[in-house]
Motif scaffolding. Structure first.
Motif, short mmCIF file in Angstrom:
data_model
loop_
_atom_site.label_atom_id
_atom_site.label_comp_id
_atom_site.label_asym_id
_atom_site.label_seq_id
_atom_site.Cartn_x
_atom_site.Cartn_y
_atom_site.Cartn_z
N ASP A 141 9.89 -4.45 -78.08
CA ASP A 141 9.82 -3.71 -76.80
C ASP A 141 9.82 -1.97 -76.95
O ASP A 141 9.33 -1.21 -76.04
CB ASP A 141 10.96 -4.23 -75.91
N GLU A 142 10.61 -1.88 -77.95
CA GLU A 142 10.94 -0.30 -78.32
C GLU A 142 9.76 0.22 -78.91
O GLU A 142 9.71 1.57 -79.34
CB GLU A 142 12.36 0.03 -78.82
N GLY A 143 8.65 -0.36 -79.42
CA GLY A 143 7.77 0.23 -80.16
C GLY A 143 7.75 -0.45 -81.46
O GLY A 143 8.82 -0.83 -81.99
N GLY A 144 6.65 -0.59 -82.20
CA GLY A 144 6.72 -1.23 -83.57
C GLY A 144 6.46 -2.68 -83.64
O GLY A 144 6.31 -3.45 -82.85
N ARG A 145 6.20 -2.98 -84.77
CA ARG A 145 6.09 -4.62 -85.17
C ARG A 145 6.93 -4.80 -86.24
O ARG A 145 7.23 -4.18 -87.23
CB ARG A 145 4.64 -4.66 -85.55
N VAL A 146 7.12 -6.24 -86.22
CA VAL A 146 8.12 -6.68 -87.43
C VAL A 146 7.40 -8.20 -87.78
O VAL A 146 6.77 -8.81 -86.97
CB VAL A 146 9.61 -7.00 -86.64
N LEU B 222 -2.44 -11.06 -93.78
CA LEU B 222 -1.70 -9.99 -93.64
C LEU B 222 -2.19 -8.54 -93.86
O LEU B 222 -1.47 -7.71 -93.02
CB LEU B 222 -0.48 -10.18 -94.84
N MET B 223 -3.25 -8.47 -94.51
CA MET B 223 -3.66 -7.13 -94.58
C MET B 223 -4.59 -6.53 -93.21
O MET B 223 -5.15 -5.55 -93.40
CB MET B 223 -4.78 -7.09 -95.83
N THR B 224 -4.41 -7.34 -92.53
CA THR B 224 -5.16 -7.01 -91.36
C THR B 224 -4.12 -6.46 -90.29
O THR B 224 -4.46 -5.97 -89.28
CB THR B 224 -6.04 -8.32 -90.45
N LEU B 225 -3.03 -6.52 -90.82
CA LEU B 225 -1.97 -5.98 -90.00
C LEU B 225 -1.64 -4.47 -90.01
O LEU B 225 -2.10 -3.78 -90.97
CB LEU B 225 -0.39 -6.73 -90.25
N ALA B 226 -1.01 -3.85 -88.88
CA ALA B 226 -0.85 -2.49 -88.73
C ALA B 226 -0.05 -1.97 -89.97
O ALA B 226 0.71 -2.93 -90.42
CB ALA B 226 -0.35 -1.95 -87.75
N ASP B 227 -0.20 -0.85 -90.49
CA ASP B 227 0.72 -0.41 -91.85
C ASP B 227 2.07 -0.19 -91.31
O ASP B 227 2.84 -0.21 -92.21
CB ASP B 227 -0.06 1.19 -92.15
N ASP B 228 2.35 0.18 -90.08
CA ASP B 228 3.71 0.48 -89.67
C ASP B 228 4.60 -1.08 -89.60
O ASP B 228 5.79 -1.07 -89.22
CB ASP B 228 3.93 1.31 -88.45
N THR B 229 4.07 -2.15 -89.78
CA THR B 229 4.61 -3.35 -89.52
C THR B 229 5.70 -3.49 -90.42
O THR B 229 5.64 -3.46 -91.73
CB THR B 229 3.53 -4.68 -89.61
N VAL B 230 7.02 -3.73 -89.97
CA VAL B 230 8.07 -3.77 -90.91
C VAL B 230 8.06 -5.56 -91.34
O VAL B 230 8.03 -6.21 -90.71
CB VAL B 230 9.37 -3.57 -90.24
N VAL B 231 8.19 -5.56 -92.79
CA VAL B 231 8.05 -6.73 -93.29
C VAL B 231 9.66 -7.04 -93.82
O VAL B 231 10.32 -6.46 -94.57
CB VAL B 231 7.17 -6.80 -94.69
N LEU B 232 10.15 -8.20 -93.13
CA LEU B 232 11.30 -8.74 -93.42
C LEU B 232 10.89 -10.20 -94.51
O LEU B 232 10.77 -11.27 -93.94
CB LEU B 232 12.16 -9.27 -92.24
N THR C 112 10.16 -4.09 -96.19
CA THR C 112 9.23 -3.13 -96.82
C THR C 112 8.10 -2.94 -95.33
O THR C 112 8.80 -3.36 -94.44
CB THR C 112 8.30 -3.63 -97.85
N THR C 113 7.27 -2.24 -95.65
CA THR C 113 6.05 -2.33 -94.82
C THR C 113 4.90 -2.74 -95.23
O THR C 113 4.63 -2.75 -96.51
CB THR C 113 5.85 -0.82 -94.16
N ILE C 114 3.89 -3.04 -94.35
CA ILE C 114 2.44 -3.39 -94.58
C ILE C 114 1.90 -2.40 -95.39
O ILE C 114 1.23 -2.54 -96.31
CB ILE C 114 1.69 -3.95 -93.47
N GLY C 115 1.97 -1.11 -94.87
CA GLY C 115 1.34 -0.02 -95.44
C GLY C 115 1.69 0.38 -96.96
O GLY C 115 0.99 0.61 -97.72
N ARG C 116 3.22 0.19 -97.07
CA ARG C 116 3.65 0.43 -98.35
C ARG C 116 3.11 -0.54 -99.33
O ARG C 116 2.52 -0.31 -100.56
CB ARG C 116 5.21 0.38 -98.44
#
Length: 232
Positions: A150-155, A188-198, A205-209
């Motif tokens: 809700d506050e923006g971003g993706r997980v 997974l590589m279709t996801l946005a770079d700012d997606t936080v990966v748990l 980490t993040t998808i972009g990293r």
């Protein structure tokens, strides 16, 4: 979104409690070995009420405590049908050497209520919306759960599909490197770079990293991959 995460058991598999905030309903992702006490403590500390256990795959280091957690809180477990058999026969998911480590015996049982996951399903649980993606490769029934905040971003709760700098093993029963490469490329590589990966093991980490530095993602055109794999 409130995410409380901690490693559990001999293989240090990450368990996560996920809720809209303190004092709210929550879901429990991957209640693994020796997870009952830390889950109970976290529920009390953050005043959370569990409504479901979500399993990224069937390996015992991620699901070992699912029956006591689910039955003790009268909640269902969700798992992909291709991995469901490991809830009652965990040795089906590990190597011969691993089975010998446990003396050829590792007993588990299903929770009283088990619901099956499918690719692309939207789960509306605990005030959260989670998209389920079937991500075979580590196991046949591996899934990931992703959500927009809700506050923006993706997980992304990635289980043993993707780690910081690595991916899950593909040499165990049900694993396949070619399938894993397809999963990584198409899911997974279709996801946005700012997606936080748990992930299921190790740090976030993040998808972009990972897109920029993970040797398995850089080498997706090479079926053999490069670098050390992780997981059970």
């Amino acid at each position: 979104m409130l995410v409380v995460g901690f490693p559990t058991g001999a293989f240090q598999a990450n368990c996560y409690l996920v809720a809209p905030g303190e004092g709210e309903p929550c879901v429990i992702v991957d209640p693994g070995q020796d997870a009952v006490e830390p889950i109970t403590d976290a529920l009390r500390k953050h005043r959370l009420s569990p409504v479901a256990a979500l399993l990224t795959h069937g390996h015992f280091d991620h699901v070992y405590s699912v029956a006591p957690i689910c039955d003790g809180n009268d909640i269902p477990a969700w798992i992909h049908p291709d991995d469901r058999e490991m809830l009652t026969d965990p040795l089906k998911g590990i190597s011969t050497e691993g089975a010998q480590f446990f003396g050829g015996r590792l007993e588990m049982r299903e929770p009283s209520e088990v619901r099956e996951l499918d690719d692309g399903v939207l789960l509306e649980l605990a005030g959260l919306t989670l998209t389920v993606d079937h991500t075979p490769g580590h196991t046949r029934g591996s899934v990931v759960f992703r959500s927009e905040l809700d506050e923006g971003g993706r997980v992304l709760f990635a289980g043993d599909t993707l780690f910081a700098g690595s991916i899950g093993r593909t040499d165990l029963p049900g694993g396949d490197m070619a399938t894993m490469a397809t999963t990584l490329r198409t899911k997974l590589m279709t996801l946005a770079d700012d997606t936080v990966v748990l992930p299921g093991h190790g740090p976030s980490t993040t998808i972009g990293r990972e897109r920029a530095s993970n040797p398995f993602l850089l080498g997706l055109d090479d079926p053999s991959g490069t670098g050390p794999m992780r997981g059970l």
